[in-house]
Scaffold this active site. Sequence first.
Site, PDB file in Angstrom:
ATOM      1  N   ASP A 169     -11.743 -43.552  29.831  1.00  0.00           N
ATOM      2  CA  ASP A 169     -10.633 -43.895  28.836  1.00  0.00           C
ATOM      3  C   ASP A 169      -9.776 -42.491  28.821  1.00  0.00           C
ATOM      4  OD1 ASP A 169     -11.391 -46.157  28.320  1.00  0.00           O
ATOM      5  OD2 ASP A 169     -12.105 -45.989  26.324  1.00  0.00           O
TER       6      ASP A 169
ATOM      7  N   TYR B 114     -23.671 -39.438  27.688  1.00  0.00           N
ATOM      8  CA  TYR B 114     -22.511 -39.315  26.922  1.00  0.00           C
ATOM      9  C   TYR B 114     -22.547 -38.349  25.630  1.00  0.00           C
ATOM     10  CZ  TYR B 114     -20.448 -42.817  29.599  1.00  0.00           C
ATOM     11  OH  TYR B 114     -19.838 -43.667  30.464  1.00  0.00           O
TER      12      TYR B 114
ATOM     13  N   ASP C 109     -12.281 -46.958  17.958  1.00  0.00           N
ATOM     14  CA  ASP C 109     -12.156 -45.583  18.055  1.00  0.00           C
ATOM     15  C   ASP C 109     -11.177 -45.027  17.117  1.00  0.00           C
ATOM     16  OD1 ASP C 109      -9.800 -45.739  19.392  1.00  0.00           O
ATOM     17  OD2 ASP C 109     -10.728 -45.103  21.304  1.00  0.00           O
TER      18      ASP C 109
ATOM     19  N   ARG D  72     -17.854 -46.879  22.701  1.00  0.00           N
ATOM     20  CA  ARG D  72     -16.969 -47.262  21.152  1.00  0.00           C
ATOM     21  C   ARG D  72     -17.940 -48.497  20.654  1.00  0.00           C
ATOM     22  NH1 ARG D  72     -11.867 -49.041  23.100  1.00  0.00           N
ATOM     23  NH2 ARG D  72     -12.762 -48.868  25.356  1.00  0.00           N
TER      24      ARG D  72
END
Length: 298
Positions: free
Chosen positions: A38, A66, A80, A171
Amino acid sequence: MLGIINLNKPVGKTSHDMVALVRCSLGIRRVGHTGTLDPAASGVLPILVGKATGLSELLTDKTKRYTARVRVGIATDSYDTTGEITQKSDVRPTLEMVQAACQSFLGTIRQVPPMYSAIKVGGKKLYELARQGITIEREAREVTIHSLCCRDFTEDGFTLDVVCSKGTYIRSLCHDLGKALGTCAAMESLVRTGSGMFTIEDAITPEELVRRAEAGDVASFLLPPETVLADYPAACLSPQQGARVRNGLRYRLEQVGIKDGAEGSLYRLYEGDTLLCLSKAVPGEGSLVLAMEVGFYE
């Protein structure tokens, strides 16, 4: 030109922006990436150049790592903190509660993708519908969480270190974790720290890539396909065999010196010192034959 670039995508840029940058810097059209990041996320984005784009599916399947910062007490439509707030909560979990909840998400789980995602439903991407104010039911998908650790805990948030399978939406993980804690949560920031063998410590920034490309030092960051194929067995072909493979001939495994091969296994085929292709063992007439998966020759 052929190879892979371990690129560190910055916040604010799309994955397509990075593909365009590489195309312009290297003067080559055939460029792709493995696994979209993203715009609000940063980190490892492997870029494939030339015929290495054929490795896209193979590399996309690799395990991802991550680091995400989670804000507790709000939920948003995008899951988010860039989205519109849809819920607030004064409930604040303890560190012990967060650690226990993390354990409950380990293994194979079913996860509903966020509306703000690139998944297509009925020919339209979900984020296109979301921007029109449309919310639709999304089918849950199976993903695997290999590791999930909490650190840097405060009353209003914490950091998650995640090791997961492809297709995992961090997310959604943050959103679902908030619900499991009896409150709500949204992802505040996200960094992909690893994708398969590629790590953020070894990644090159876009600025450094441009500088080195302008200096003619492409070899310092364009990694050969062997970088990601070293675990696959190799066989060496004669010039005659190599020419026939390029023309579509499939050899039996034993004809190129491969013994005890298994159906579905992948093999690197070389002609001399040059990587010719990546081939898969498939059923032939009475024996397994090598079918080309990705060719690296001109």
